[in-house]
Design a protein around this motif. Sequence first.
Motif, short mmCIF file in Angstrom:
data_model
loop_
_atom_site.label_atom_id
_atom_site.label_comp_id
_atom_site.label_asym_id
_atom_site.label_seq_id
_atom_site.Cartn_x
_atom_site.Cartn_y
_atom_site.Cartn_z
N HIS A 65 18.48 26.18 -21.29
CA HIS A 65 19.42 25.06 -21.16
C HIS A 65 20.86 25.56 -21.02
N PRO A 66 21.54 25.23 -19.92
CA PRO A 66 22.89 25.77 -19.71
C PRO A 66 23.93 25.14 -20.62
N LEU A 67 24.90 25.94 -20.99
CA LEU A 67 26.04 25.47 -21.75
C LEU A 67 27.29 25.55 -20.88
N PRO A 68 28.37 24.88 -21.28
CA PRO A 68 29.59 24.95 -20.48
C PRO A 68 30.04 26.38 -20.26
N GLU A 69 30.60 26.63 -19.10
CA GLU A 69 31.05 27.98 -18.76
C GLU A 69 32.04 28.49 -19.81
N GLY A 70 31.85 29.74 -20.20
CA GLY A 70 32.72 30.35 -21.19
C GLY A 70 32.21 30.23 -22.61
N THR A 122 24.14 10.50 -32.05
CA THR A 122 25.20 9.81 -32.79
C THR A 122 25.80 10.67 -33.90
N LEU A 123 25.66 11.98 -33.78
CA LEU A 123 26.35 12.85 -34.73
C LEU A 123 27.86 12.64 -34.62
N ARG A 143 30.78 19.70 -34.17
CA ARG A 143 31.56 20.94 -34.24
C ARG A 143 30.87 21.99 -35.12
N ALA A 144 30.23 21.56 -36.21
CA ALA A 144 29.57 22.49 -37.11
C ALA A 144 28.39 23.19 -36.44
N THR A 145 27.75 22.52 -35.47
CA THR A 145 26.61 23.15 -34.80
C THR A 145 27.06 24.23 -33.82
N GLY A 146 28.28 24.11 -33.31
CA GLY A 146 28.76 25.08 -32.33
C GLY A 146 28.35 24.75 -30.90
N PHE A 147 27.58 23.70 -30.72
CA PHE A 147 27.09 23.31 -29.40
C PHE A 147 27.64 21.95 -29.00
N PRO A 148 27.94 21.73 -27.73
CA PRO A 148 28.21 20.37 -27.26
C PRO A 148 26.91 19.59 -27.25
N VAL A 194 19.02 18.64 -27.35
CA VAL A 194 18.06 18.20 -28.37
C VAL A 194 16.64 18.50 -27.91
N HIS A 195 16.33 18.25 -26.64
CA HIS A 195 15.00 18.55 -26.12
C HIS A 195 14.72 20.05 -26.19
#
Length: 300
Positions: free
Chosen positions: A12-17, A70-71, A77-82, A88-89
């Motif tokens: 699963h891709p994350l935002p660049e950077g 609905t977090l 922010r605590a998860t470190g992921f957008p 979630v999948h």
Amino acid sequence: MLKIAFSPIYKHPLPEGHRFPMEKYELLPGQLLHEGIVNESNFFEPKPIDEKWILNTHTQEYWNKLKNLTLTKSEIRATGFPLSSDLVHREIAILNGSVQAAAFALEYGIAMNIAGGTHHAFADRGEGFCLLNDIAVTANYLLDNHLVKKVLVIDLDVHQGNGTASIFAGNPHVFTFSMHGERNYPMRKEVSDLDFALPDGTEDRDYLRILEDQLEVILKDFTPDFIIYQCGVDVLESDKLGRLAMTIEGVNKRDAVVLSLAKSLQAPIMCCMGGGYSAKVSKIVDAHTQVYRLAQELYF
């Protein structure tokens, strides 16, 4: 046969950077195939499991917020992921991979998950790149289905398995062992059944001596019939976040200690990969590849 959980959704891709190295989830299977350590028949794609197994570890409130996206901003922010539905999948697929790999381990003695090791997820929240705790869900799945009676979690990621420690606090059927960097994340540690905090710069010789000593201590009072091994490679000297000084050869010896122990105890073992943040992704992949090679050499 060595069975290995892998799904395209792991990539699963994350935002660049974004600093989390998703590339390893694509490169590691390719490396295993390229070296001839495994072939395509060794891989399986995780199937969905009933959400009751998620709720057997995580709270209903947290699970509802996660699946409904609905977090709160601070929780995200605590998860470190957008947060996204794709993310979630992905986390559910990773969790399913560990549960199903554990079932294969019962059959073959050992099985692996290309991802997993999400040990910072608590029952009621996510932290540190971890939304659902695949280690805890897997252990509870095995215990509650009466497949095993005692589970030993060996967590050798450089970061303490704080979520796992919290979830199993006071549970006599699960022994949580975390050997991690003393001055590394999380700054506020939980209490595992056994913790060993390593000083910055710990090298191979001291690390391996301490590991063998601590495993000996555990086995005096706890004899597992299943082992979950979080074999993060962020203990490498090259790791950007690790602060330890292990070589790739040292990591290989570490993995050999754990896998050999499991085999000697005749305790099936499920290995999940955990962290790795070296600047060169090839170092991460090479370090992870070793444990698959060892699995084939020792078990098949």
